[in-house]
Write a protein that holds these residues in place. Structure first.
Motif, PDB file in Angstrom:
ATOM      1  N   GLY A  17     -13.972   1.546  10.908  1.00  0.00           N
ATOM      2  CA  GLY A  17     -12.645   2.538  11.357  1.00  0.00           C
ATOM      3  C   GLY A  17     -11.623   2.068  12.295  1.00  0.00           C
ATOM      4  N   GLY A  18     -11.102   3.147  12.738  1.00  0.00           N
ATOM      5  CA  GLY A  18      -9.753   2.878  13.571  1.00  0.00           C
ATOM      6  C   GLY A  18     -10.085   2.595  14.960  1.00  0.00           C
ATOM      7  N   GLY A  19     -11.339   2.621  15.368  1.00  0.00           N
ATOM      8  CA  GLY A  19     -11.770   2.454  16.800  1.00  0.00           C
ATOM      9  C   GLY A  19     -11.783   1.060  17.412  1.00  0.00           C
ATOM     10  N   ALA A  20     -11.652   0.342  16.755  1.00  0.00           N
ATOM     11  CA  ALA A  20     -11.761  -1.109  16.973  1.00  0.00           C
ATOM     12  C   ALA A  20     -11.209  -2.141  15.728  1.00  0.00           C
ATOM     13  CB  ALA A  20     -13.438  -1.722  17.018  1.00  0.00           C
ATOM     14  N   PRO A  21     -10.941  -3.302  15.781  1.00  0.00           N
ATOM     15  CA  PRO A  21     -10.521  -3.990  14.337  1.00  0.00           C
ATOM     16  C   PRO A  21     -11.316  -3.829  13.491  1.00  0.00           C
ATOM     17  CG  PRO A  21     -10.395  -5.444  16.705  1.00  0.00           C
ATOM     18  CD  PRO A  21     -11.361  -4.059  16.958  1.00  0.00           C
ATOM     19  N   GLY A  22     -10.533  -3.813  12.345  1.00  0.00           N
ATOM     20  CA  GLY A  22     -11.141  -3.447  11.136  1.00  0.00           C
ATOM     21  C   GLY A  22     -10.690  -1.967  10.655  1.00  0.00           C
ATOM     22  N   GLY A  23     -11.168  -1.524   9.611  1.00  0.00           N
ATOM     23  CA  GLY A  23     -10.778  -0.418   9.140  1.00  0.00           C
ATOM     24  C   GLY A  23     -10.721  -0.402   7.804  1.00  0.00           C
ATOM     25  N   GLY A  24     -10.152   0.641   7.083  1.00  0.00           N
ATOM     26  CA  GLY A  24      -9.987   0.790   5.426  1.00  0.00           C
ATOM     27  C   GLY A  24      -9.192  -0.311   4.809  1.00  0.00           C
ATOM     28  N   PHE A  25      -8.158  -0.848   5.291  1.00  0.00           N
ATOM     29  CA  PHE A  25      -7.347  -1.706   4.633  1.00  0.00           C
ATOM     30  C   PHE A  25      -8.179  -3.204   4.709  1.00  0.00           C
ATOM     31  CE2 PHE A  25      -4.340  -5.143   3.925  1.00  0.00           C
ATOM     32  CZ  PHE A  25      -3.562  -4.393   2.944  1.00  0.00           C
ATOM     33  N   GLN A  26      -8.806  -3.715   5.719  1.00  0.00           N
ATOM     34  CA  GLN A  26      -9.423  -4.762   5.757  1.00  0.00           C
ATOM     35  C   GLN A  26     -11.069  -4.587   5.080  1.00  0.00           C
ATOM     36  OE1 GLN A  26      -8.106  -3.260   8.332  1.00  0.00           O
ATOM     37  NE2 GLN A  26      -7.181  -4.539   9.734  1.00  0.00           N
ATOM     38  N   GLY A  27     -11.364  -3.534   5.076  1.00  0.00           N
ATOM     39  CA  GLY A  27     -12.698  -3.346   4.488  1.00  0.00           C
ATOM     40  C   GLY A  27     -12.589  -3.006   3.045  1.00  0.00           C
ATOM     41  N   GLY A  28     -11.519  -2.510   2.549  1.00  0.00           N
ATOM     42  CA  GLY A  28     -11.283  -2.417   0.925  1.00  0.00           C
ATOM     43  C   GLY A  28     -10.755  -3.924   0.515  1.00  0.00           C
ATOM     44  N   THR A  29     -10.149  -4.603   1.222  1.00  0.00           N
ATOM     45  CA  THR A  29      -9.665  -5.766   0.819  1.00  0.00           C
ATOM     46  C   THR A  29     -11.103  -6.673   0.583  1.00  0.00           C
ATOM     47  OG1 THR A  29      -7.730  -5.725   1.944  1.00  0.00           O
ATOM     48  CG2 THR A  29      -8.410  -8.102   1.125  1.00  0.00           C
ATOM     49  N   ILE A  30     -12.022  -6.728   1.546  1.00  0.00           N
ATOM     50  CA  ILE A  30     -13.262  -7.428   1.227  1.00  0.00           C
ATOM     51  C   ILE A  30     -14.036  -7.090   0.059  1.00  0.00           C
ATOM     52  CG2 ILE A  30     -15.460  -8.326   2.661  1.00  0.00           C
ATOM     53  CD1 ILE A  30     -13.564  -7.982   5.147  1.00  0.00           C
ATOM     54  N   VAL A  31     -14.091  -5.654   0.065  1.00  0.00           N
ATOM     55  CA  VAL A  31     -14.843  -5.242  -1.106  1.00  0.00           C
ATOM     56  C   VAL A  31     -14.090  -5.623  -2.551  1.00  0.00           C
ATOM     57  CG1 VAL A  31     -15.599  -3.013  -2.219  1.00  0.00           C
ATOM     58  CG2 VAL A  31     -15.813  -3.211   0.150  1.00  0.00           C
ATOM     59  N   GLY A  32     -12.858  -5.584  -2.630  1.00  0.00           N
ATOM     60  CA  GLY A  32     -12.244  -5.891  -3.592  1.00  0.00           C
ATOM     61  C   GLY A  32     -12.400  -7.493  -3.993  1.00  0.00           C
ATOM     62  N   VAL A  33     -12.406  -8.416  -3.031  1.00  0.00           N
ATOM     63  CA  VAL A  33     -12.403  -9.569  -3.113  1.00  0.00           C
ATOM     64  C   VAL A  33     -14.097  -9.924  -3.549  1.00  0.00           C
ATOM     65  CG1 VAL A  33     -12.817 -11.879  -1.944  1.00  0.00           C
ATOM     66  CG2 VAL A  33     -10.651 -10.510  -1.740  1.00  0.00           C
ATOM     67  N   THR A  34     -14.865  -9.249  -3.172  1.00  0.00           N
ATOM     68  CA  THR A  34     -16.287  -9.422  -3.752  1.00  0.00           C
ATOM     69  C   THR A  34     -16.140  -9.170  -5.133  1.00  0.00           C
ATOM     70  OG1 THR A  34     -17.229  -8.532  -1.384  1.00  0.00           O
ATOM     71  CG2 THR A  34     -18.767  -8.587  -3.376  1.00  0.00           C
ATOM     72  N   VAL A  35     -15.583  -8.082  -5.705  1.00  0.00           N
ATOM     73  CA  VAL A  35     -15.713  -7.962  -7.142  1.00  0.00           C
ATOM     74  C   VAL A  35     -14.880  -9.280  -7.964  1.00  0.00           C
ATOM     75  CG1 VAL A  35     -14.625  -6.414  -8.944  1.00  0.00           C
ATOM     76  CG2 VAL A  35     -15.552  -5.598  -7.056  1.00  0.00           C
ATOM     77  N   LEU A  36     -13.935  -9.567  -7.170  1.00  0.00           N
ATOM     78  CA  LEU A  36     -13.136 -10.568  -7.801  1.00  0.00           C
ATOM     79  C   LEU A  36     -13.941 -11.727  -7.773  1.00  0.00           C
ATOM     80  CD1 LEU A  36     -10.830  -8.928  -7.373  1.00  0.00           C
ATOM     81  CD2 LEU A  36      -9.345 -10.844  -6.486  1.00  0.00           C
ATOM     82  N   MET A  37     -14.739 -12.175  -6.818  1.00  0.00           N
ATOM     83  CA  MET A  37     -15.895 -13.357  -6.731  1.00  0.00           C
ATOM     84  C   MET A  37     -16.906 -13.156  -7.757  1.00  0.00           C
ATOM     85  SD  MET A  37     -18.043 -14.529  -3.331  1.00  0.00           S
ATOM     86  CE  MET A  37     -18.484 -13.073  -3.047  1.00  0.00           C
ATOM     87  N   LEU A  38     -17.098 -11.894  -8.109  1.00  0.00           N
ATOM     88  CA  LEU A  38     -17.910 -11.615  -9.244  1.00  0.00           C
ATOM     89  C   LEU A  38     -17.408 -12.047 -10.353  1.00  0.00           C
ATOM     90  CD1 LEU A  38     -19.609  -8.363  -8.210  1.00  0.00           C
ATOM     91  CD2 LEU A  38     -20.904 -10.463  -8.438  1.00  0.00           C
ATOM     92  N   ALA A  39     -16.138 -11.730 -10.768  1.00  0.00           N
ATOM     93  CA  ALA A  39     -15.618 -11.991 -12.020  1.00  0.00           C
ATOM     94  C   ALA A  39     -15.294 -13.549 -12.114  1.00  0.00           C
ATOM     95  CB  ALA A  39     -14.210 -11.395 -12.049  1.00  0.00           C
ATOM     96  N   PHE A  40     -14.982 -14.228 -11.041  1.00  0.00           N
ATOM     97  CA  PHE A  40     -14.858 -15.814 -11.201  1.00  0.00           C
ATOM     98  C   PHE A  40     -16.215 -16.269 -11.692  1.00  0.00           C
ATOM     99  CE2 PHE A  40     -11.011 -15.412  -8.311  1.00  0.00           C
ATOM    100  CZ  PHE A  40     -10.273 -15.863  -9.217  1.00  0.00           C
ATOM    101  N   ALA A  41     -17.127 -15.876 -11.169  1.00  0.00           N
ATOM    102  CA  ALA A  41     -18.496 -16.575 -11.365  1.00  0.00           C
ATOM    103  C   ALA A  41     -19.165 -16.181 -12.677  1.00  0.00           C
ATOM    104  CB  ALA A  41     -19.660 -16.206 -10.114  1.00  0.00           C
ATOM    105  N   PHE A  42     -18.898 -14.816 -13.242  1.00  0.00           N
ATOM    106  CA  PHE A  42     -19.799 -14.400 -14.387  1.00  0.00           C
ATOM    107  C   PHE A  42     -18.596 -13.886 -15.570  1.00  0.00           C
ATOM    108  CE2 PHE A  42     -22.656 -13.324 -10.837  1.00  0.00           C
ATOM    109  CZ  PHE A  42     -23.675 -13.992 -11.300  1.00  0.00           C
ATOM    110  N   GLY A  43     -17.351 -14.316 -15.389  1.00  0.00           N
ATOM    111  CA  GLY A  43     -16.391 -14.022 -16.395  1.00  0.00           C
ATOM    112  C   GLY A  43     -15.745 -13.002 -16.049  1.00  0.00           C
TER     113      GLY A  43
END
Length: 169
Positions: free
Chosen positions: A37-63
């Motif tokens: 969250g907002g109390g330290a480095p990180g938060g919704g934007f960075q976390g949402g980006t990493i979660v989205g990239v995880t899905v992209l990584m799955l798409a690259f690997a499995f089609g």
């Protein structure tokens, strides 16, 4: 005539195994960043980006198509819309409590809770959903590419050949 727009997906056991091992860690890290969250480095934007990239990584690997079928368009639209509705509802809730849009100090005055909880709600429930949904949707849109067929009247090669015009003219 062979199709010049063939699928470039090639199944690789090395990549599939690596993604199976790495994806749970990147998803966990993305959720950690979101909930940090907002109390330290990180938060919704960075976390949402990493979660989205995880899905992209799955798409690259499995089609891309199997991943697109797994994450239906209606789910992604719901994810983005849900994030926008949550963001707007929290902001408008602050107006209903007598403050300005996203003025979290109203939480302290009305409910006697820390204003940081309003920011946490925005980061976790609003921004992270919007960012991950938009990122995945943009990836699927770009992966879909364009249609190789051109509508008539665009000056394509077929239209020129019909009129008796060659490329040498």
């Amino acid at each position: 005539m062979p199709d010049p727009y063939d699928d470039t997906y090639t199944e690789s056991q090395v990549i599939m195994t690596a993604v199976k091992i790495i994806a749970p860690f990147t998803l966990t890290y993305g959720l950690f960043m979101t909930f940090h969250g907002g109390g330290a480095p990180g938060g919704g934007f960075q976390g949402g980006t990493i979660v989205g990239v995880t899905v992209l990584m799955l798409a690259f690997a499995f089609g891309i198509e199997p991943t697109r079928q797994w994450l239906r368009n209606s789910f992604l639209v719901g994810l983005i819309t849900g994030g926008v509705v949550i963001f707007g509802a929290i902001g408008l809730g602050m107006i209903a409590l007598g403050g300005n849009f996203l003025e979290f100090y109203q939480l302290k005055e009305v409910f006697h809770i820390k204003p940081k909880w309003g920011l946490e709600a925005i980061e976790i429930a609003g921004i992270s959903l919007i960012v991950s949904g938009v990122m995945i949707s943009l990836f699927f849109s770009m992966a879909a590419g364009f249609s190789p067929e051109r509508p008539s009247g665009t000056g394509g090669r077929e239209e020129s050949a019909d009129r008796g015009v060659s490329d040498d003219d």
